[in-house]
Design a protein around this motif. Structure first.
Motif, PDB file in Angstrom:
ATOM      1  N   SER A 126      13.145  30.913  37.996  1.00  0.00           N
ATOM      2  CA  SER A 126      13.273  30.590  36.581  1.00  0.00           C
ATOM      3  C   SER A 126      12.053  31.059  35.817  1.00  0.00           C
ATOM      4  O   SER A 126      10.935  31.015  36.328  1.00  0.00           O
ATOM      5  CB  SER A 126      13.405  29.074  36.395  1.00  0.00           C
ATOM      6  OG  SER A 126      14.474  28.585  37.160  1.00  0.00           O
ATOM      7  N   SER A 127      12.276  31.478  34.588  1.00  0.00           N
ATOM      8  CA  SER A 127      11.166  31.816  33.706  1.00  0.00           C
ATOM      9  C   SER A 127      10.446  30.530  33.347  1.00  0.00           C
ATOM     10  O   SER A 127      11.065  29.504  33.115  1.00  0.00           O
ATOM     11  CB  SER A 127      11.708  32.483  32.443  1.00  0.00           C
ATOM     12  OG  SER A 127      10.762  32.409  31.415  1.00  0.00           O
ATOM     13  N   ASP A 148      11.209  30.470  29.116  1.00  0.00           N
ATOM     14  CA  ASP A 148      12.501  30.666  28.468  1.00  0.00           C
ATOM     15  C   ASP A 148      13.602  30.204  29.423  1.00  0.00           C
ATOM     16  O   ASP A 148      13.816  30.810  30.469  1.00  0.00           O
ATOM     17  CB  ASP A 148      12.657  32.163  28.131  1.00  0.00           C
ATOM     18  CG  ASP A 148      13.962  32.468  27.416  1.00  0.00           C
ATOM     19  OD1 ASP A 148      14.832  31.565  27.325  1.00  0.00           O
ATOM     20  OD2 ASP A 148      14.134  33.606  26.967  1.00  0.00           O
ATOM     21  N   GLU A 169      16.669  30.466  29.258  1.00  0.00           N
ATOM     22  CA  GLU A 169      17.791  31.402  29.343  1.00  0.00           C
ATOM     23  C   GLU A 169      17.515  32.546  30.306  1.00  0.00           C
ATOM     24  O   GLU A 169      18.402  33.321  30.612  1.00  0.00           O
ATOM     25  CB  GLU A 169      18.058  32.033  27.959  1.00  0.00           C
ATOM     26  CG  GLU A 169      18.373  31.033  26.884  1.00  0.00           C
ATOM     27  CD  GLU A 169      19.833  30.593  26.947  1.00  0.00           C
ATOM     28  OE1 GLU A 169      20.689  31.429  26.675  1.00  0.00           O
ATOM     29  OE2 GLU A 169      20.081  29.429  27.306  1.00  0.00           O
ATOM     30  N   ARG A 170      16.250  32.707  30.697  1.00  0.00           N
ATOM     31  CA  ARG A 170      15.893  33.897  31.451  1.00  0.00           C
ATOM     32  C   ARG A 170      15.549  33.551  32.898  1.00  0.00           C
ATOM     33  O   ARG A 170      14.916  32.533  33.162  1.00  0.00           O
ATOM     34  CB  ARG A 170      14.687  34.578  30.795  1.00  0.00           C
ATOM     35  CG  ARG A 170      14.502  36.015  31.297  1.00  0.00           C
ATOM     36  CD  ARG A 170      13.219  36.630  30.798  1.00  0.00           C
ATOM     37  NE  ARG A 170      13.053  36.482  29.364  1.00  0.00           N
ATOM     38  CZ  ARG A 170      11.867  36.374  28.770  1.00  0.00           C
ATOM     39  NH1 ARG A 170      10.765  36.400  29.467  1.00  0.00           N
ATOM     40  NH2 ARG A 170      11.787  36.250  27.464  1.00  0.00           N
ATOM     41  N   TYR A 187      14.193  35.545  36.698  1.00  0.00           N
ATOM     42  CA  TYR A 187      13.656  36.753  37.316  1.00  0.00           C
ATOM     43  C   TYR A 187      14.233  36.904  38.714  1.00  0.00           C
ATOM     44  O   TYR A 187      14.417  35.909  39.417  1.00  0.00           O
ATOM     45  CB  TYR A 187      12.129  36.676  37.398  1.00  0.00           C
ATOM     46  CG  TYR A 187      11.487  36.827  36.041  1.00  0.00           C
ATOM     47  CD1 TYR A 187      11.112  38.083  35.568  1.00  0.00           C
ATOM     48  CD2 TYR A 187      11.299  35.722  35.220  1.00  0.00           C
ATOM     49  CE1 TYR A 187      10.559  38.229  34.317  1.00  0.00           C
ATOM     50  CE2 TYR A 187      10.742  35.860  33.955  1.00  0.00           C
ATOM     51  CZ  TYR A 187      10.383  37.114  33.512  1.00  0.00           C
ATOM     52  OH  TYR A 187       9.846  37.271  32.264  1.00  0.00           O
ATOM     53  N   SER A 235      12.157  41.732  38.311  1.00  0.00           N
ATOM     54  CA  SER A 235      12.725  42.119  37.029  1.00  0.00           C
ATOM     55  C   SER A 235      13.600  40.976  36.540  1.00  0.00           C
ATOM     56  O   SER A 235      13.928  40.066  37.301  1.00  0.00           O
ATOM     57  CB  SER A 235      13.548  43.403  37.172  1.00  0.00           C
ATOM     58  OG  SER A 235      14.599  43.201  38.092  1.00  0.00           O
ATOM     59  N   THR A 236      13.963  41.025  35.270  1.00  0.00           N
ATOM     60  CA  THR A 236      14.836  39.973  34.761  1.00  0.00           C
ATOM     61  C   THR A 236      16.249  40.234  35.243  1.00  0.00           C
ATOM     62  O   THR A 236      16.558  41.313  35.753  1.00  0.00           O
ATOM     63  CB  THR A 236      14.849  39.931  33.220  1.00  0.00           C
ATOM     64  OG1 THR A 236      15.447  41.139  32.762  1.00  0.00           O
ATOM     65  CG2 THR A 236      13.445  39.806  32.666  1.00  0.00           C
ATOM     66  N   ASN A 237      17.122  39.236  35.053  1.00  0.00           N
ATOM     67  CA  ASN A 237      18.505  39.396  35.494  1.00  0.00           C
ATOM     68  C   ASN A 237      19.205  40.533  34.759  1.00  0.00           C
ATOM     69  O   ASN A 237      20.202  41.048  35.230  1.00  0.00           O
ATOM     70  CB  ASN A 237      19.282  38.087  35.353  1.00  0.00           C
ATOM     71  CG  ASN A 237      19.121  37.467  33.991  1.00  0.00           C
ATOM     72  OD1 ASN A 237      18.008  37.354  33.486  1.00  0.00           O
ATOM     73  ND2 ASN A 237      20.201  37.067  33.376  1.00  0.00           N
ATOM     74  N   ASN A 238      18.717  40.913  33.558  1.00  0.00           N
ATOM     75  CA  ASN A 238      19.315  42.103  32.948  1.00  0.00           C
ATOM     76  C   ASN A 238      18.411  43.331  33.084  1.00  0.00           C
ATOM     77  O   ASN A 238      18.411  44.223  32.236  1.00  0.00           O
ATOM     78  CB  ASN A 238      19.780  41.865  31.515  1.00  0.00           C
ATOM     79  CG  ASN A 238      18.781  41.081  30.717  1.00  0.00           C
ATOM     80  OD1 ASN A 238      17.595  41.094  31.028  1.00  0.00           O
ATOM     81  ND2 ASN A 238      19.235  40.382  29.703  1.00  0.00           N
ATOM     82  N   ARG A 269      15.178  44.127  33.118  1.00  0.00           N
ATOM     83  CA  ARG A 269      13.922  44.500  32.463  1.00  0.00           C
ATOM     84  C   ARG A 269      12.797  44.265  33.466  1.00  0.00           C
ATOM     85  O   ARG A 269      12.744  43.216  34.087  1.00  0.00           O
ATOM     86  CB  ARG A 269      13.678  43.614  31.245  1.00  0.00           C
ATOM     87  CG  ARG A 269      14.606  43.899  30.121  1.00  0.00           C
ATOM     88  CD  ARG A 269      13.803  44.023  28.819  1.00  0.00           C
ATOM     89  NE  ARG A 269      14.692  44.201  27.691  1.00  0.00           N
ATOM     90  CZ  ARG A 269      15.282  43.183  27.058  1.00  0.00           C
ATOM     91  NH1 ARG A 269      15.054  41.943  27.441  1.00  0.00           N
ATOM     92  NH2 ARG A 269      16.077  43.421  26.042  1.00  0.00           N
ATOM     93  N   CYS A 285       9.440  43.084  35.120  1.00  0.00           N
ATOM     94  CA  CYS A 285       8.592  41.915  34.870  1.00  0.00           C
ATOM     95  C   CYS A 285       7.225  42.386  34.395  1.00  0.00           C
ATOM     96  O   CYS A 285       6.606  43.240  35.024  1.00  0.00           O
ATOM     97  CB  CYS A 285       8.473  41.105  36.154  1.00  0.00           C
ATOM     98  SG  CYS A 285       7.259  39.796  36.068  1.00  0.00           S
TER      99      CYS A 285
END
Ligand SMILES: [Zn+2]
Length: 156
Positions: free
Chosen positions: A31-32, A35, A37-38, A40, A54-57, A59, A61
């Motif tokens: 978990s971030s 945030d 909603e985000r 990793y 990286s993030t789940n979409n 991006r 880190c």
């Protein structure tokens, strides 16, 4: 293949909801801190010790730069040590821990980790599959994918 076993010690599921030794990697979802909603997706490859976060979409880190590891990788390694025990994690990743390490951060410090893009989407879909089982309504009916859990092994 790593045996499914209860965690060696209680884990903080809210922080690291998913951790797994599979496909030649330690990987999981972290978990971030800021945030809700985000999340990793972090991974460490066995043998080469290539790391990715990286993030789940997808991006990259911002905390992972050069040989500096981000807090998500540290959280992942800490949780893996709680889940599997330090010997199993070190053995799977092929990390020489010498006279022993006490936690995930120390374990990572024994690797020469370097950043390499990893299969975040694959890891994330494994996490979603894992979540889907938590949403299976409780019932007496058998779930075919879960038949290998040795729930009745001692009853026969
Ligand atoms: Zn990260």
């Amino acid at each position: 293949m790593v045996r499914v076993a209860p965690p060696a010690r209680a884990r903080k599921l809210a922080k690291v909801p998913f951790v797994e030794l599979a496909d030649g990697r330690l990987h999981g979802v972290v978990s971030s801190g800021s945030d809700v909603e985000r999340v990793y997706v972090s991974s460490v490859t066995a043998g080469s010790h290539a790391v990715n976060c990286s993030t789940n979409n997808n991006r990259p880190c911002g905390g992972l730069r050069g040989s500096m590891l981000c807090k998500h990788l540290h959280a992942l390694a800490d949780e893996a040590v709680l889940q599997y025990g330090v010997e199993q994690v070190a053995g799977y990743l092929r990390v020489d821990v010498g006279d022993g390490v006490s936690g995930g951060a120390e374990l990572l410090a024994r690797t020469d980790a370097r950043h390499e893009p990893g299969p975040a989407a694959v890891v994330f879909s494994r996490f979603l599959r894992h979540l889907a089982y938590l949403e299976v309504p409780p019932s007496g009916a058998a779930v075919p994918e879960l038949h290998w859990f040795p729930a009745t092994a001692g009853v026969r």
